[in-house]
Enzyme design. Structure first.
Site, mmCIF file in Angstrom:
data_model
loop_
_atom_site.group_PDB
_atom_site.id
_atom_site.type_symbol
_atom_site.label_atom_id
_atom_site.label_comp_id
_atom_site.label_asym_id
_atom_site.label_seq_id
_atom_site.Cartn_x
_atom_site.Cartn_y
_atom_site.Cartn_z
ATOM 1 N N SER A 178 -3.855 -14.599 2.171
ATOM 2 C CA SER A 178 -4.892 -13.744 1.610
ATOM 3 C C SER A 178 -5.117 -14.150 0.157
ATOM 4 C CB SER A 178 -4.430 -12.280 1.698
ATOM 5 O OG SER A 178 -5.392 -11.437 1.107
ATOM 6 N N LYS A 195 -12.481 0.267 4.754
ATOM 7 C CA LYS A 195 -11.560 1.412 4.776
ATOM 8 C C LYS A 195 -12.399 2.687 4.774
ATOM 9 C CE LYS A 195 -9.457 4.842 2.305
ATOM 10 N NZ LYS A 195 -10.115 5.881 1.467
ATOM 11 N N TYR A 213 0.838 -1.204 0.000
ATOM 12 C CA TYR A 213 0.000 0.000 0.000
ATOM 13 C C TYR A 213 0.874 1.254 0.000
ATOM 14 C CZ TYR A 213 -3.685 -3.358 1.228
ATOM 15 O OH TYR A 213 -4.544 -4.430 1.239
HETATM 16 P P1 NAP Z 1 -14.141 -0.789 0.914
HETATM 17 O O1 NAP Z 1 -13.787 -0.828 2.358
HETATM 18 O O2 NAP Z 1 -15.194 -1.706 0.406
HETATM 19 O O3 NAP Z 1 -14.545 0.673 0.463
HETATM 20 C C1 NAP Z 1 -13.798 1.804 0.801
HETATM 21 C C2 NAP Z 1 -14.590 3.012 0.313
HETATM 22 O O4 NAP Z 1 -15.854 3.030 0.998
HETATM 23 C C3 NAP Z 1 -13.939 4.353 0.577
HETATM 24 O O5 NAP Z 1 -14.179 5.158 -0.550
HETATM 25 C C4 NAP Z 1 -14.677 4.876 1.802
HETATM 26 O O6 NAP Z 1 -14.779 6.292 1.813
HETATM 27 C C5 NAP Z 1 -16.048 4.298 1.576
HETATM 28 N N1 NAP Z 1 -16.751 4.116 2.831
HETATM 29 C C6 NAP Z 1 -16.321 3.454 3.931
HETATM 30 N N2 NAP Z 1 -17.249 3.497 4.908
HETATM 31 C C7 NAP Z 1 -18.288 4.209 4.408
HETATM 32 C C8 NAP Z 1 -19.521 4.617 4.941
HETATM 33 N N3 NAP Z 1 -19.877 4.281 6.184
HETATM 34 N N4 NAP Z 1 -20.346 5.372 4.150
HETATM 35 C C9 NAP Z 1 -19.990 5.709 2.886
HETATM 36 N N5 NAP Z 1 -18.820 5.344 2.328
HETATM 37 C C10 NAP Z 1 -17.966 4.608 3.088
HETATM 38 O O7 NAP Z 1 -12.848 -1.055 -0.022
HETATM 39 P P2 NAP Z 1 -11.335 -1.452 0.153
HETATM 40 O O8 NAP Z 1 -10.536 -0.338 0.690
HETATM 41 O O9 NAP Z 1 -10.948 -2.067 -1.152
HETATM 42 O O10 NAP Z 1 -11.347 -2.660 1.210
HETATM 43 C C11 NAP Z 1 -11.130 -2.488 2.599
HETATM 44 C C12 NAP Z 1 -9.728 -2.914 2.995
HETATM 45 O O11 NAP Z 1 -9.503 -4.298 2.692
HETATM 46 C C13 NAP Z 1 -8.582 -2.228 2.229
HETATM 47 O O12 NAP Z 1 -8.425 -0.875 2.635
HETATM 48 C C14 NAP Z 1 -7.442 -3.135 2.545
HETATM 49 O O13 NAP Z 1 -6.945 -2.909 3.847
HETATM 50 C C15 NAP Z 1 -8.118 -4.499 2.435
HETATM 51 N N6 NAP Z 1 -7.963 -5.098 1.092
HETATM 52 C C16 NAP Z 1 -7.204 -6.215 0.971
HETATM 53 C C17 NAP Z 1 -6.989 -6.780 -0.272
HETATM 54 C C18 NAP Z 1 -6.150 -8.027 -0.398
HETATM 55 O O14 NAP Z 1 -5.785 -8.386 -1.527
HETATM 56 N N7 NAP Z 1 -5.836 -8.679 0.715
HETATM 57 C C19 NAP Z 1 -7.581 -6.237 -1.434
HETATM 58 C C20 NAP Z 1 -8.387 -5.108 -1.282
HETATM 59 C C21 NAP Z 1 -8.585 -4.556 -0.017
HETATM 60 P P3 NAP Z 1 -13.757 7.271 2.603
HETATM 61 O O15 NAP Z 1 -12.414 6.613 2.573
HETATM 62 O O16 NAP Z 1 -13.830 8.515 1.806
HETATM 63 O O17 NAP Z 1 -14.267 7.461 4.008
#
Ligand code: NAP
Length: 283
Positions: free
Chosen positions: A142, A242, A54
């Site tokens: 993962s 996130k 990241y």
């Molecule tokens: P996510 O959590 O599904 O979505 C993040 C987005 O949702 C951001 O734009 C955030 O906005 C918004 N959001 C969060 N809470 C909200 C709420 N209550 N209301 C409205 N919007 C909201 O996507 P992601 O970041 O892909 O997944 C989460 C975490 O999983 C990652 O950050 C990472 O740590 C992990 N991950 C791991 C892998 C892997 O390969 N192991 C792959 C992808 C992700 P704001 O940020 O503007 O608040």
């Protein structure tokens, strides 16, 4: 914040944690992200998920400032080695670099980010060595399918495989077919990543959105809280949304207090069908 046992590790972990992919690492937005993550920790979202990938290490550096303000033992910090670094010596070196960037002596969970080309047995031996050396408390994988997950667990002699972190949201429910049940059977936690499909999801005006709104109204909750409660309804499943906005963090933390009943789960099943088993999607 509700906690539950993290697989067979013997440790309880917050059901809703915090992801850090795509967190801004510079300027005012980085400050906003730091404040949001701090707020999340204060609300009990103490499972912080990051990776050497990241921001090419800059997100781990950003976390350094955040976590310095909290007692180390109150946090559950997870990071991941890139598959391209996951030879035996490369894994040990990558872990050291992550620890240095975060200003830590140990992490709580160290994972292989996705299956790569280096022999899995070698990576798992390195992960075990990191536990022996006190650099991580637990190890995981993962983006592994059920068979790969069991293969990885089989290479560990001294420690259990703590978790498999996988893509899981309402339009990507493939892991419900095998990964989640097989993990449960083997005492492995499943950590659902991208629970909101990166924020654009769900369309709250869609049919699925309407169903979520109705369930949310019934519980005095929000649709996103319903999503998080649904994804973590099984004992062995956790999630790590996130959020860089404090109001999002507060909303997500509130999901831990929500328990869905059988009618709610059936309504979500109807609105977001589980679909056929398919290869694990990776974002
Ligand atoms: P996510 O959590 O599904 O979505 C993040 C987005 O949702 C951001 O734009 C955030 O906005 C918004 N959001 C969060 N809470 C909200 C709420 N209550 N209301 C409205 N919007 C909201 O996507 P992601 O970041 O892909 O997944 C989460 C975490 O999983 C990652 O950050 C990472 O740590 C992990 N991950 C791991 C892998 C892997 O390969 N192991 C792959 C992808 C992700 P704001 O940020 O503007 O608040």
């Amino acid at each position: 914040m509700k906690k539950k046992p993290f697989g067979n590790t013997g440790v309880d972990v917050a059901v809703i944690g915090q992801g850090t992919w795509n967190v801004s690492e510079t300027g005012a937005r980085a400050n906003q992200a730091r404040s949001a993550i701090r707020c999340g920790i204060e609300l009990g979202m103490t499972h912080l998920d990051t990776a050497e990938m990241y921001g090419a290490g800059r997100v781990e550096e950003l976390l350094r400032d955040v976590i310095a303000g909290f007692p180390r033992e109150s946090l559950f910090i997870a990071t991941k080695v890139l598959p391209s670094n996951a030879r035996y010596a490369g894994t040990l070196a990558a872990a050291e670099r992550s620890l240095t960037r975060m200003g830590l002596e140990y992490v709580d969970l160290y994972m292989l980010h996705w299956p790569g080309d280096h022999p899995l047995e070698e990576t798992m031996r390195a992960l075990e060595r990191l536990v022996r050396d006190g650099k991580t408390r637990y190890v995981g994988v993962s983006n592994f399918d059920a068979d790969e997950m069991i293969e990885a667990a089989g290479y560990l002699n001294d420690v259990p495989l703590a978790c498999n972190q996988v893509l899981y949201h309402l339009n990507a429910r493939g892991v419900e077919h095998r990964v989640i049940p097989v993990a449960r059977e083997h005492g492995i936690a499943v950590v659902a990543y991208t629970p909101f499909g990166r924020g654009a999801f769900p369309g709250l005006k869609s049919a699925g959105g309407t169903a979520l709104e109705a369930i949310a109204r019934k519980h005095g909750a929000t649709p996103r809280q319903v999503i998080l409660a649904f994804l973590t309804r099984e004992n062995n499943v956790f999630t790590i949304p996130k959020a860089s906005h404090i109001e999002h963090v507060r909303e997500n933390a509130g999901a831990a207090d929500l328990t869905l009943d059988a009618h709610d789960v059936a309504a979500i099943d109807a609105a977001f069908p589980r679909g056929e088993p398919e290869a694990l999607g990776m974002l």
